[in-house]
Design a protein around this motif. Sequence first.
Motif, PDB file in Angstrom:
ATOM      1  N   LEU A   1       0.839  -1.193   0.000  1.00  0.00           N
ATOM      2  CA  LEU A   1       0.000   0.000   0.000  1.00  0.00           C
ATOM      3  C   LEU A   1       0.874   1.243   0.000  1.00  0.00           C
ATOM      4  O   LEU A   1       1.975   1.237   0.556  1.00  0.00           O
ATOM      5  CB  LEU A   1      -0.895   0.039   1.248  1.00  0.00           C
ATOM      6  CG  LEU A   1      -1.886  -1.108   1.453  1.00  0.00           C
ATOM      7  CD1 LEU A   1      -2.562  -0.967   2.813  1.00  0.00           C
ATOM      8  CD2 LEU A   1      -2.932  -1.132   0.341  1.00  0.00           C
ATOM      9  N   ILE A   2       0.375   2.318  -0.626  1.00  0.00           N
ATOM     10  CA  ILE A   2       1.034   3.614  -0.520  1.00  0.00           C
ATOM     11  C   ILE A   2       0.016   4.635  -0.047  1.00  0.00           C
ATOM     12  O   ILE A   2      -1.197   4.455  -0.229  1.00  0.00           O
ATOM     13  CB  ILE A   2       1.669   4.068  -1.855  1.00  0.00           C
ATOM     14  CG1 ILE A   2       0.583   4.414  -2.885  1.00  0.00           C
ATOM     15  CG2 ILE A   2       2.641   3.048  -2.397  1.00  0.00           C
ATOM     16  CD1 ILE A   2       1.124   5.196  -4.074  1.00  0.00           C
ATOM     17  N   ALA A   3       0.523   5.688   0.588  1.00  0.00           N
ATOM     18  CA  ALA A   3      -0.339   6.769   1.054  1.00  0.00           C
ATOM     19  C   ALA A   3       0.108   8.072   0.406  1.00  0.00           C
ATOM     20  O   ALA A   3       1.304   8.350   0.311  1.00  0.00           O
ATOM     21  CB  ALA A   3      -0.275   6.888   2.574  1.00  0.00           C
ATOM     22  N   VAL A   4      -0.863   8.858  -0.059  1.00  0.00           N
ATOM     23  CA  VAL A   4      -0.592  10.154  -0.676  1.00  0.00           C
ATOM     24  C   VAL A   4      -1.481  11.190   0.005  1.00  0.00           C
ATOM     25  O   VAL A   4      -2.700  11.033   0.047  1.00  0.00           O
ATOM     26  CB  VAL A   4      -0.875  10.127  -2.197  1.00  0.00           C
ATOM     27  CG1 VAL A   4      -0.573  11.475  -2.815  1.00  0.00           C
ATOM     28  CG2 VAL A   4      -0.055   9.026  -2.879  1.00  0.00           C
TER      29      VAL A   4
ATOM     30  N   LEU B   1       2.599  13.009   6.473  1.00  0.00           N
ATOM     31  CA  LEU B   1       2.122  11.679   6.859  1.00  0.00           C
ATOM     32  C   LEU B   1       3.311  10.804   7.222  1.00  0.00           C
ATOM     33  O   LEU B   1       4.435  11.037   6.785  1.00  0.00           O
ATOM     34  CB  LEU B   1       1.281  11.033   5.744  1.00  0.00           C
ATOM     35  CG  LEU B   1       1.949  10.544   4.451  1.00  0.00           C
ATOM     36  CD1 LEU B   1       2.640   9.192   4.572  1.00  0.00           C
ATOM     37  CD2 LEU B   1       0.919  10.467   3.332  1.00  0.00           C
ATOM     38  N   GLN B   2       3.037   9.790   8.045  1.00  0.00           N
ATOM     39  CA  GLN B   2       4.068   8.808   8.396  1.00  0.00           C
ATOM     40  C   GLN B   2       3.427   7.458   8.684  1.00  0.00           C
ATOM     41  O   GLN B   2       2.494   7.367   9.483  1.00  0.00           O
ATOM     42  CB  GLN B   2       4.880   9.269   9.615  1.00  0.00           C
ATOM     43  CG  GLN B   2       6.026   8.323   9.957  1.00  0.00           C
ATOM     44  CD  GLN B   2       6.807   8.766  11.196  1.00  0.00           C
ATOM     45  OE1 GLN B   2       6.867   9.958  11.512  1.00  0.00           O
ATOM     46  NE2 GLN B   2       7.409   7.825  11.893  1.00  0.00           N
TER      47      GLN B   2
ATOM     48  N   VAL C   1      -1.342   4.593   9.377  1.00  0.00           N
ATOM     49  CA  VAL C   1      -0.646   5.778   8.875  1.00  0.00           C
ATOM     50  C   VAL C   1      -1.163   6.992   9.645  1.00  0.00           C
ATOM     51  O   VAL C   1      -2.366   7.140   9.867  1.00  0.00           O
ATOM     52  CB  VAL C   1      -0.832   5.937   7.350  1.00  0.00           C
ATOM     53  CG1 VAL C   1      -2.294   6.080   6.968  1.00  0.00           C
ATOM     54  CG2 VAL C   1      -0.018   7.108   6.828  1.00  0.00           C
ATOM     55  N   SER C   2      -0.236   7.830  10.100  1.00  0.00           N
ATOM     56  CA  SER C   2      -0.590   9.034  10.858  1.00  0.00           C
ATOM     57  C   SER C   2      -0.490  10.261   9.959  1.00  0.00           C
ATOM     58  O   SER C   2       0.347  10.320   9.056  1.00  0.00           O
ATOM     59  CB  SER C   2       0.327   9.206  12.061  1.00  0.00           C
ATOM     60  OG  SER C   2       0.251   8.094  12.933  1.00  0.00           O
ATOM     61  N   THR C   3      -1.333  11.253  10.246  1.00  0.00           N
ATOM     62  CA  THR C   3      -1.313  12.507   9.480  1.00  0.00           C
ATOM     63  C   THR C   3      -1.398  13.690  10.437  1.00  0.00           C
ATOM     64  O   THR C   3      -1.994  13.592  11.509  1.00  0.00           O
ATOM     65  CB  THR C   3      -2.502  12.596   8.502  1.00  0.00           C
ATOM     66  OG1 THR C   3      -3.730  12.501   9.244  1.00  0.00           O
ATOM     67  CG2 THR C   3      -2.447  11.504   7.453  1.00  0.00           C
ATOM     68  N   CYS C   4      -0.801  14.803  10.026  1.00  0.00           N
ATOM     69  CA  CYS C   4      -1.035  16.067  10.729  1.00  0.00           C
ATOM     70  C   CYS C   4      -1.558  17.069   9.716  1.00  0.00           C
ATOM     71  O   CYS C   4      -1.252  16.980   8.526  1.00  0.00           O
ATOM     72  CB  CYS C   4       0.223  16.584  11.410  1.00  0.00           C
ATOM     73  SG  CYS C   4       1.528  17.179  10.300  1.00  0.00           S
TER      74      CYS C   4
ATOM     75  N   ASP D   1       4.991  19.734  11.505  1.00  0.00           N
ATOM     76  CA  ASP D   1       5.801  18.520  11.372  1.00  0.00           C
ATOM     77  C   ASP D   1       5.479  17.622  12.559  1.00  0.00           C
ATOM     78  O   ASP D   1       5.009  18.090  13.603  1.00  0.00           O
ATOM     79  CB  ASP D   1       7.293  18.878  11.356  1.00  0.00           C
ATOM     80  CG  ASP D   1       8.186  17.715  10.921  1.00  0.00           C
ATOM     81  OD1 ASP D   1       7.653  16.744  10.319  1.00  0.00           O
ATOM     82  OD2 ASP D   1       9.404  17.767  11.175  1.00  0.00           O
ATOM     83  N   PHE D   2       5.709  16.317  12.384  1.00  0.00           N
ATOM     84  CA  PHE D   2       5.590  15.395  13.514  1.00  0.00           C
ATOM     85  C   PHE D   2       6.406  14.155  13.208  1.00  0.00           C
ATOM     86  O   PHE D   2       6.812  13.907  12.069  1.00  0.00           O
ATOM     87  CB  PHE D   2       4.114  15.023  13.776  1.00  0.00           C
ATOM     88  CG  PHE D   2       3.561  13.973  12.837  1.00  0.00           C
ATOM     89  CD1 PHE D   2       3.587  12.626  13.171  1.00  0.00           C
ATOM     90  CD2 PHE D   2       3.018  14.334  11.613  1.00  0.00           C
ATOM     91  CE1 PHE D   2       3.079  11.662  12.302  1.00  0.00           C
ATOM     92  CE2 PHE D   2       2.508  13.378  10.740  1.00  0.00           C
ATOM     93  CZ  PHE D   2       2.549  12.036  11.085  1.00  0.00           C
ATOM     94  N   THR D   3       6.651  13.376  14.250  1.00  0.00           N
ATOM     95  CA  THR D   3       7.322  12.095  14.065  1.00  0.00           C
ATOM     96  C   THR D   3       6.774  11.106  15.080  1.00  0.00           C
ATOM     97  O   THR D   3       6.346  11.496  16.171  1.00  0.00           O
ATOM     98  CB  THR D   3       8.852  12.234  14.209  1.00  0.00           C
ATOM     99  OG1 THR D   3       9.483  10.992  13.886  1.00  0.00           O
ATOM    100  CG2 THR D   3       9.263  12.653  15.616  1.00  0.00           C
ATOM    101  N   VAL D   4       6.745   9.832  14.695  1.00  0.00           N
ATOM    102  CA  VAL D   4       6.261   8.755  15.561  1.00  0.00           C
ATOM    103  C   VAL D   4       7.441   7.848  15.884  1.00  0.00           C
ATOM    104  O   VAL D   4       8.269   7.555  15.007  1.00  0.00           O
ATOM    105  CB  VAL D   4       5.134   7.952  14.871  1.00  0.00           C
ATOM    106  CG1 VAL D   4       4.703   6.764  15.719  1.00  0.00           C
ATOM    107  CG2 VAL D   4       3.950   8.858  14.564  1.00  0.00           C
TER     108      VAL D   4
END
Length: 415
Positions: A312-315, A345-346, A354-357, A386-389
């Motif tokens: 899967l990919i996320a856009v 996204l990450q 998948v996480s988004t901000c 920005d964010f990071t998990v």
Amino acid sequence: MANTEQNSLDLHGDEEIIEVIDLNDTEATPDDLADDLEDVDFEEPSNADDDQGWETEDEMEVEQDDSEMTFSKHTGSVFCVSLDPATNSLAVTGGEDDKAYVWRVSDGEVMFECTGHKDSVTCAMFSHDSSLVASGDMSGMIKVWKVETKEEIWSFEVGDLEWLEWHPCAPVLLAGTDDGNMWMWKIPSGDCKTFQSSSCQATSGKILPDGKRAVVGYEDGTVRLWDLKQGNTIYVIKGQDGHKGALTCLACNKDGSLVLTGSVDGCAKLINTATGKVVGVFSLEGLKAKGSRDEEESNSVESVGLCNILPLIAVAYLDGTLAIYDLSTQVLRHSCRHETGIVHLQWEESSSVVSTCSLDGALRQWDARSGNLVSEYRGHAAEILDFTVNREATLAVTASGDNKAKVFCLQRPDR
């Protein structure tokens, strides 16, 4: 695999046959990859300097705060955040106040301040072993700090800085600048090599997991795959194969065989790094503009990523759509709607979440298998920039236009 004619690229007007790297031969230890860069021919380049601005939106009212801890040392918008990869216990944030701070995630205690910047710090990150921190500001001042001693060990000034990234397994730093150059330095010696291309901005860059190649996207829609050791271009993806507007983001899969690119033209493209061929194009139906350039840019691709455990990919799009595509069929599986534009996204390391901000100041988690919203976290009074998990996907650290960074504990029923 492309034949030799297809591998012949026009590099600055000269025809040259470029040898394709066999991905099967790139299995190497971190020490091997670090040693491989030892005999790179570094040259000392000239310095440059410039300036540009950055604007954020007005603050919003905070009705709830789901965060565990708030870091409030910055006096301007916080543009970037990174976790130390070795322990995930330290964060570094950079902001509009021309400062970067290294601080402890557990309690927000400042370990040290990255001083001496002349403009907004838009890039800040730890090296692969967490021993070093690099901070870069918009004017092009780049500094490296030793975490253990809290001392600056190296600095250099380039033109307007677009991106900064550490090598995955060596004390080598890469940067892309407004003049189209990519720079590579050994730290702390400062030995330098430049990778020159067209005069347009090198807007995004990513070092591939093999540590030997880097993919760079440019303002004119071109994508280049570089050989870091030899200093030459392996492939150039341009024209019909390239994008119709500036590159905004890049991501690769775990083995570096595929690169996913995003652009202001509203498209994401999948590139096979062994052949340099575009093997997939992803865009929302009806997205392509019929005329105006503004319409194209209005639904820019802001962030892309590939799932580690599923095809899967996320856009993520500026209009607030998170699109989940099936990699093998290239079919849109889910469209996850946000009220405002998505910034970043990450994917989690070992799940389909998948996480988004987004510009509404919320951090959200989505299950890519079902397309459902798993959780939502609020607390910022402005957009999250920005964010990071962390590796275990138990906490997220966010950076916001409200001058704050926050730590959120991520809790899910399946854990």
